[in-house]
Design an enzyme around this catalytic site. Sequence first.
Site, PDB file in Angstrom:
ATOM      1  N   SER A  56      -0.836   5.025   5.799  1.00  0.00           N
ATOM      2  CA  SER A  56       0.325   4.144   5.589  1.00  0.00           C
ATOM      3  C   SER A  56       1.327   4.278   6.737  1.00  0.00           C
ATOM      4  CB  SER A  56       1.028   4.499   4.277  1.00  0.00           C
ATOM      5  OG  SER A  56       0.188   4.238   3.191  1.00  0.00           O
ATOM      6  N   ARG A 112       2.448   1.538   9.891  1.00  0.00           N
ATOM      7  CA  ARG A 112       3.857   1.177  10.063  1.00  0.00           C
ATOM      8  C   ARG A 112       4.363   1.562  11.448  1.00  0.00           C
ATOM      9  NH1 ARG A 112       2.683   1.583   4.795  1.00  0.00           N
ATOM     10  NH2 ARG A 112       4.037   0.683   3.174  1.00  0.00           N
ATOM     11  N   GLY A 114      -5.624  -4.035   3.440  1.00  0.00           N
ATOM     12  CA  GLY A 114      -4.595  -4.743   2.684  1.00  0.00           C
ATOM     13  C   GLY A 114      -3.216  -4.508   3.273  1.00  0.00           C
ATOM     14  N   ASP A 140      -3.595   5.770  -5.147  1.00  0.00           N
ATOM     15  CA  ASP A 140      -4.846   5.850  -4.369  1.00  0.00           C
ATOM     16  C   ASP A 140      -5.652   7.104  -4.692  1.00  0.00           C
ATOM     17  OD1 ASP A 140      -4.119   3.483  -3.211  1.00  0.00           O
ATOM     18  OD2 ASP A 140      -3.264   4.417  -1.419  1.00  0.00           O
TER      19      ASP A 140
HETATM   20  O1  SPQ Z   1      -4.338  -0.989   2.859  1.00  0.00           O
HETATM   21  P1  SPQ Z   1      -5.068  -1.013   1.563  1.00  0.00           P
HETATM   22  O2  SPQ Z   1      -6.438  -1.536   1.743  1.00  0.00           O
HETATM   23  O3  SPQ Z   1      -4.330  -1.736   0.483  1.00  0.00           O
HETATM   24  O4  SPQ Z   1      -5.202   0.534   1.127  1.00  0.00           O
HETATM   25  C1  SPQ Z   1      -4.971   1.294  -0.080  1.00  0.00           C
HETATM   26  C2  SPQ Z   1      -5.933   2.543   0.024  1.00  0.00           C
HETATM   27  O5  SPQ Z   1      -6.545   2.967  -0.951  1.00  0.00           O
HETATM   28  O6  SPQ Z   1      -5.978   3.089   1.130  1.00  0.00           O
HETATM   29  C3  SPQ Z   1      -5.196   0.517  -1.373  1.00  0.00           C
HETATM   30  F1  SPQ Z   1      -6.351   0.098  -1.583  1.00  0.00           F
HETATM   31  O7  SPQ Z   1      -3.655   1.873  -0.091  1.00  0.00           O
HETATM   32  C4  SPQ Z   1      -2.434   1.137  -0.286  1.00  0.00           C
HETATM   33  C5  SPQ Z   1      -1.784   1.592  -1.582  1.00  0.00           C
HETATM   34  O8  SPQ Z   1      -2.618   1.413  -2.682  1.00  0.00           O
HETATM   35  C6  SPQ Z   1      -1.545   1.432   0.892  1.00  0.00           C
HETATM   36  C7  SPQ Z   1      -0.113   1.113   0.642  1.00  0.00           C
HETATM   37  C8  SPQ Z   1       0.829   1.058   1.766  1.00  0.00           C
HETATM   38  O9  SPQ Z   1       0.538   1.616   2.846  1.00  0.00           O
HETATM   39  O10 SPQ Z   1       1.921   0.487   1.591  1.00  0.00           O
HETATM   40  C9  SPQ Z   1       0.384   0.903  -0.638  1.00  0.00           C
HETATM   41  C10 SPQ Z   1      -0.470   0.868  -1.836  1.00  0.00           C
HETATM   42  O11 SPQ Z   1      -0.741  -0.473  -2.183  1.00  0.00           O
HETATM   43  P2  SPQ Z   1       0.255  -1.351  -3.100  1.00  0.00           P
HETATM   44  O12 SPQ Z   1      -0.528  -2.621  -3.366  1.00  0.00           O
HETATM   45  O13 SPQ Z   1       0.460  -0.554  -4.338  1.00  0.00           O
HETATM   46  O14 SPQ Z   1       1.466  -1.617  -2.360  1.00  0.00           O
END
Ligand code: SPQ
Length: 429
Positions: A24, A28, A95, A316
């Site tokens: 994360s 950023r 994502g 996660d």
């Molecule tokens: O980036 P991505 O694919 O969404 O990754 C995940 C992971 O497991 O690595 C989720 F599948 O982490 C997200 C986390 O679940 C990373 C994240 C962030 O960096 O802001 C926030 C979380 O997602 P969300 O939808 O709750 O904001």
Amino acid sequence: MEVKQLNFNRHSIQGTIKVPGDKSISHRAIMFGAISSGKTIVRNFLFGADCLSTISCFRKLGVNIIQEDNEIVIYGEGWSGLKEPASVLDVGNSGTTTRLMLGILAGRPFHSVVIGDDSIAKRPMNRVVLPLRQMGAKINGRENGNYTPIAIQGSPLTSITYELPVASAQVKSCLLLAGLQANGETTIIEPAATRDHTEKMIQHFGGEISIRNNQISVQGNQQLTGTVVDVPGDISSAAFFMVAAAIMGNSEVKLENVGLNPTRTGIIDVLIKMGADISIEMNKDASYEPVGTITVRTSILKGIEISGDLIPRLIDELPIIALLATQAEGTTIIKNAEELKVKETNRIDAVARELSQLGANIVPTEDGMIITGKTTLHGGTVSSLGDHRIGMMLGVASLICKEKVILEDYEAVEVSYPNFFEDLQALLK
Ligand code: SPQ
């Protein structure tokens, strides 16, 4: 699809490890370096597929990003340094890249198209597209903008006050990035605290942000300045070793330089509540994100309930927590975790299906799962289903399986931890 035979045939896990940088924070750091003026140096950057997708997208947006040894250096030229890309921006499996980048692109005066892999094409984008449209963004995509490919024509943005319908750090971060470019003050109201790396980074890059309980506000038209970012080790990666040490006999693992931001430490709370033998030592000289050493030893565990505000603090880690719960005496109930359904896979179904294949007693529910332990796991053929966290969880599960485990699609781990199996192997005794 690549298949790995997991036959570690070892009985304990022992030693000291530094897991790779936080995913994360790495994303950023690239994005904030790209929109700031001046040089940004990112140390301990995560060279995983997702963060490399972020670098590739911002290079296509005209930002000069280079790798010097193990550091990433970004020569930002402020918001206006971003230019119309000549080809599509491919986020791969990420994502975070998709949603945060949409917040940046929404306010830039050019056209761009965002695509990703088959998993990204199933993940809902309305959660960011709808509030961005309220701010004045022009966004189109499949099913009225809910799914990639998504096309954006950047335009001037107006601030909003927005109450998040789901606790999501990605939605919050997207809107803060849009808010930094808007006219006026943007306020985001969270239903529960989610990871606050974006808020910390705005301050770290010299921006202003106000945080009052669950309300986060930024003024628009802010210019940020490049800086040095020390990325802590990823607690979401550390979690796999923490659980391995707790569930294997005669084990002790020390994890150094792990990020201990309270919005991410739900896994520690769970281990403590389950009765694990765990100790934490905070680093005194950590930078703007708290960092420390976590030590976990072989533990006698009991089932617990995991729900409410704790969920966003360990979202996660729920796949590996499910494995942990199979080794706890009694029942573990995971509730209020419906967000798991819209991750890289539907993680409720994926965890229940793959762990059941190995003999676990797991019942999937609408918003979580019910796990009854303690169960002896046997071997079998399982799959990551293309989800890095499911792949790593199954790798740890194989350590306590009585027979060999065949893991299909194991290379999915490259998304967040390319050397996961090598690092695991090195600690096994
Ligand atoms: O980036 P991505 O694919 O969404 O990754 C995940 C992971 O497991 O690595 C989720 F599948 O982490 C997200 C986390 O679940 C990373 C994240 C962030 O960096 O802001 C926030 C979380 O997602 P969300 O939808 O709750 O904001």
